[in-house]
Every structure is written in C-alpha cells, then in structure tokens.
Design a protein around this motif. Structure first.
Motif: not given
Length: 138
Positions: A63-67, A88-91
């Motif tokens: 969803n356009d987020r870095v996991r 940084y997770d989910n940003e």
C-alpha cells in the motif's frame, strides 16, 4: 504516527534511563521485541555490508508503504536495527529518503557505540534509504 512522532517517542523512552548501562539493557530488550524475520529471508543478499555483526534486512512495499523486518546475530545490534525498524516501518519511501534521524544524536547513541558499531549503524540507515529510493524509482 508520523516519522517525527516515532523519533520523539524513542527520545522520551530513553530519557527515563539515567545511565548507559540501563540504556544498553533497553536496547537489548528492543531487539528481543523485534518481529522475527522469516528464516528464508536470511540470505546473503539481505545482509547489510559494513556491519561487524550479521544483520539481515528485508523490505517490501505494501500500500505504498515500506514494510521492514530484520534480525542480527548480536543482541545489541539487533536492538539497534530494531530502533530503525520502529522508526521506518510503514513509512512512505519518500519520507524515508528525506528523513533526518535526529533521535540517534539526541539519545546519545552514536557516541556510546564502538567505532565498528557506529559504522554498522550508518550502514543500516544507508541500506534502508537505498531500499526506499529503489522503491521510488520503480
């Protein structure tokens, strides 16, 4: 929670400890709380170069987020990568690339690490930013 709010939360968490032995213990606890990386993702291509310890980092886009998930074979290093994953997770990749990790200096982490661990920390941040940059380029 924004990237900035996550950093402030870490600063506030570290403020309750008086000395660095307590802070190191807290970093170790953070490493124990790091979500486990799937063992199939502990591959050579996911190792972060420049770290004295072995540190694996896996990144995906949802969803356009870095996991992010990560692991290390050293307890302090696992806690340090845990701090970075927490921030940084989910940003979004864009927010990661342009971020300034001021919490590292504000909690005094850099100055309390050995030179090799400090280099490893810099390598971890660089790797996360490069992964985010490659996500933008796609």
């Amino acid at each position: 929670m924004t990237l900035e709010e996550k950093q402030q939360e870490i600063i506030d968490d570290f403020a309750i400890y008086d000395d660095w032995m307590e802070k190191y213990e807290y970093i170790i606890e953070l490493g124990k709380d790091l979500p486990l990386i799937d063992s199939s993702k502990k591959t050579e291509d996911r190792l972060i170069e420049g770290c004295q310890s072995r540190v694996w980092l896996d990144a995906s886009i949802e969803n356009d987020r870095v996991r992010l998930t990560a692991d290390s074979d050293a307890i302090i290093t696992k806690g340090i990568i845990g701090l970075l994953v927490r921030v940084y997770d989910n940003e979004s990749p864009e927010d990661i690339v342009k971020s300034n990790l001021h919490f590292i200096s504000e909690i005094g982490l850099q100055e309390h690490l050995s030179p090799t661990r400090a280099n490893g920390l810099a390598s971890m941040v660089k790797k996360i930013k490069l992964l985010a940059l490659s996500a933008i380029a796609k």
